[in-house]
Write a protein that holds these residues in place. Sequence first.
Motif, short mmCIF file in Angstrom:
data_model
loop_
_atom_site.label_atom_id
_atom_site.label_comp_id
_atom_site.label_asym_id
_atom_site.label_seq_id
_atom_site.Cartn_x
_atom_site.Cartn_y
_atom_site.Cartn_z
N UNK A 315 -13.81 -8.27 -13.96
CA UNK A 315 -14.37 -7.43 -12.84
C UNK A 315 -12.73 -7.12 -12.11
N UNK A 316 -13.19 -5.84 -11.44
CA UNK A 316 -11.98 -5.28 -10.48
C UNK A 316 -12.57 -5.32 -9.39
N UNK A 317 -11.37 -5.82 -8.33
CA UNK A 317 -11.72 -5.57 -6.78
C UNK A 317 -10.71 -5.02 -6.04
N UNK A 318 -11.11 -4.51 -5.03
CA UNK A 318 -9.93 -3.74 -4.03
C UNK A 318 -9.16 -4.69 -3.15
N UNK A 319 -7.93 -4.34 -3.08
CA UNK A 319 -7.09 -4.83 -2.02
C UNK A 319 -6.17 -3.77 -1.51
N UNK A 320 -6.19 -3.80 0.11
CA UNK A 320 -5.83 -2.88 0.90
C UNK A 320 -4.50 -2.73 0.69
N UNK A 321 -3.63 -3.60 0.36
CA UNK A 321 -2.26 -3.50 -0.20
C UNK A 321 -1.59 -3.09 1.12
N UNK A 322 -1.70 -3.36 2.32
CA UNK A 322 -1.01 -3.07 3.54
C UNK A 322 -0.42 -4.28 4.01
N UNK A 324 2.61 -4.53 4.74
CA UNK A 324 3.79 -4.41 5.61
C UNK A 324 3.34 -3.87 7.31
N UNK A 325 3.82 -4.20 8.23
CA UNK A 325 3.34 -4.01 9.46
C UNK A 325 3.41 -2.29 9.26
N UNK A 326 4.76 -1.64 9.37
CA UNK A 326 4.75 -0.42 9.34
C UNK A 326 3.68 0.58 8.92
N UNK A 327 2.93 0.07 7.86
CA UNK A 327 1.99 1.05 7.30
C UNK A 327 0.57 0.82 7.72
N UNK A 328 0.37 -0.36 8.49
CA UNK A 328 -0.86 -0.43 8.84
C UNK A 328 -1.79 0.39 9.58
N UNK A 329 -0.91 1.21 10.23
CA UNK A 329 -1.44 2.30 11.23
C UNK A 329 -1.74 3.64 10.53
N UNK A 330 -1.22 3.81 9.31
CA UNK A 330 -0.92 5.49 8.75
C UNK A 330 -2.37 5.57 7.91
N UNK A 331 -2.74 6.74 7.75
CA UNK A 331 -3.64 7.22 7.08
C UNK A 331 -3.19 7.75 5.85
N UNK A 332 -3.57 7.20 4.63
CA UNK A 332 -2.76 7.25 3.33
C UNK A 332 -3.64 6.66 2.34
N UNK A 369 1.27 -5.70 -5.78
CA UNK A 369 2.17 -4.52 -5.59
C UNK A 369 2.21 -3.63 -6.83
N UNK A 370 1.87 -4.41 -8.20
CA UNK A 370 2.00 -3.46 -9.48
C UNK A 370 0.82 -2.23 -9.10
N UNK A 371 0.94 -1.02 -9.01
CA UNK A 371 -0.50 -0.22 -8.93
C UNK A 371 -1.41 -0.29 -10.27
N UNK A 372 -2.61 -0.25 -9.90
CA UNK A 372 -3.38 -0.02 -11.20
C UNK A 372 -3.06 0.82 -12.09
N UNK A 373 -2.71 2.01 -11.54
CA UNK A 373 -2.58 3.23 -12.40
C UNK A 373 -1.35 3.10 -13.37
N UNK A 374 -0.31 2.41 -12.89
CA UNK A 374 0.77 2.07 -13.86
C UNK A 374 0.38 0.85 -14.63
N UNK A 375 -0.32 -0.17 -14.23
CA UNK A 375 -0.74 -1.01 -15.32
C UNK A 375 -1.59 -0.32 -16.39
N UNK A 376 -2.61 0.45 -16.22
CA UNK A 376 -3.50 1.16 -17.24
C UNK A 376 -2.41 1.93 -18.17
N UNK A 377 -1.36 2.70 -17.55
CA UNK A 377 -0.58 3.40 -18.42
C UNK A 377 0.12 2.40 -19.36
N UNK A 378 0.47 1.23 -18.97
CA UNK A 378 1.32 0.09 -19.64
C UNK A 378 0.59 -0.27 -20.73
N UNK A 379 -0.64 -0.83 -20.25
CA UNK A 379 -1.50 -1.42 -21.34
C UNK A 379 -2.10 -0.65 -22.18
#
Length: 502
Positions: A315-322, A324-332, A369-379
Motif C-alpha cells: 500500500x502507499x501512504x502519505x507522510x508530510x515530510x516536514x 525541519x522546523x524552518x519549513x513547517x509554516x511554508x505553503x508548498x 526523504x527519498x522522493x516517491x517520484x525519484x523512486x519510480x524513475x529508478x525502479x
Amino acid sequence: MVNEPSKTSTGLSPAKRELLARLLKQKGVGAPQAEMIPRRSRPEDPCVLSFAQERVWFFEQLEPGTAVYNVPAAVRLKGQLDTTALERSLNEIVRRHESLRTIFLNVEGTPMQAVAPAQPLTLTSIDLRHLPPGERDARARQLAAEEARKPFDLTSGRLLRASLVQLDDDEHVALLTMQHITSDGWSTKVLVTELSKLYAAYSTGKPSPLNELPIQYADFAVWQRGWLKGEVLEEHLTYWKRQLDGLTTLQLRTDRPRPLVHSFRGERETIYVSNVLTEQVKALSAREGASFFMTLLAAWQTLMARYTWQEEIVVGTPIANRTRGEIEGIIGFFVNTLVLRTKLEGNPRFVDFLGHVKEVTLGAYAHQSLPFEYLVDELAPERDLGRHPLFQVFFALNNNPSEPFELPGLTLKGFAGAGVLSKFDLEMSLVEVDDRLKCTLIYNPDLFDSSTIIRILEHYEMLLQAVVEQPLCRLLDLPFGSDEHENEATVFENADEFVFDF
C-alpha cells in the motif's frame, strides 16, 4: 485533502516525532541533523524544481489542462462577513508565500521556476440571492464542482484562486483552490491558520500578527537537489531497492473489468467506528508498542490479504515530510508517498504481524526523504495507464492536529460539493472526529459499485473488532461478518466473476 493525500497525512506532530526518534534510536537508526536551509543568493533568478514539483510538471505536459492536481476547499460562512478584510488577508498570504506566485518555465527542455511579483488577488463574487432559497445550495455545489475542475495555467504566476458565493445577506460559501505543484494537505492547514489570524487582525483595524517566513519553497527545492545526492542518495536508494525488490501487483477483484486508461473519476463512502472500538484499538496499540496508525494499517492489510489471498500486500501512504522546523509554516509541495510492503506468509498471529508492520513502517519513516517520484524513475516499473505505479491502494490516517479555522463573528462549516478525484483503485482515509474513527473510502466507480465499497468498510470495522478481541488469533482465522460471509470468503479464491461477494 489530498489526499495528499490528503489531504490526509501521516505527517508527525512534534510529540510524535520525538516518539519516532526514540523508536528509531532503539533500532539503531539516527535522525541526521543539518544546518538550516539557506536562502537563495539570487531569489530573482529562475531555479530548479523540487522532485515532487517536477513530477507534477511533467504530468501537466502530458495532460495539459488537467485538474487532477487541483487542491480545492469550500467552507460555508454564516454571519456578517467583512469581504474587504477577507480579500486583504488572501493578498497578504500570496505576498508572504512565493510558491503561490511562482511561474513554471521550460528552459531548453529543463523545467525551472521563477517568482513573479505579487499581483492583486480579487475575490470572484457570485450572488445567488435571485434564486429561490431551495435552489441556492444546489447551485453553489455545482459552482464548487466547476471551480474544482478548472485547470491552472502554471505560467501565469497565479496559483491560488478564491471565489465567494453569496447565498443570503448573512451567508456565503468561500471557494479556495490551489494547485498541487505548490501545495499539499499541510499547506491547506497553513493557509487557513494564517487566514484566521489575518482576518481577525484586519477586520478590527490591526496590522498583520504574522512573522516573516525564514525561507521560501524555492529555497527548499534548491537545497533538496544539493543535499539528496552522493552517499545520502545511495543510502536511501539502496534501502528502497532492497525493500521493494520483486514487487507484486495487488490483485483486487473488481465489479467491472479495468479500463485501459485510468479516468480519475471518484466517489466516496464513509462509516464511523464507535468511540468504544476506537479506544480499544488505541489500547491494543499501546500494549504492543505500536502507533495507532500501525495497528489500523495492519488490520487493513489483513483485510486486503483476505480479499486477494496474496501473502504480500503493498500500500502507499502519505507522510508530510516536514522534518525541519524552518519549513513547517511554508505553503508548498512537501508531502511524500511511502510504499509499505508487508508479508503475511505462514499465517502469523495478528500481534506478530503487527510487529512486522511496525518494523516496515519505522524503516520507511527513516528513509522518507527519498522522493516517491525519484523512486519510480529508478525502479522503472512497467507502465500501465490503468494502474498507479508500485501500488494500487492508498491508506492514510490524519493524526496531525491543526488550529481551528475561525473567523470573528462568523460560524464556519464545511461545504461538500467540490467533487472527488480518484488516483488509486482504493484510498482509505481515516481521521478521529469526536473520539470516533471516521473511515472514508474513495474509489473509482469505473471499477467498483458503491455497495461493494460499503461492504469493504463494514468488513474493516468487523475486522478491527475481531483484532481487539482476539489479538493472538492467526490472520486467516480472524472472524469478520456472518458465517455466510465467511463461507463466501472461503470460495472467493476461485471465483471468476468481477465481484466482491462476501
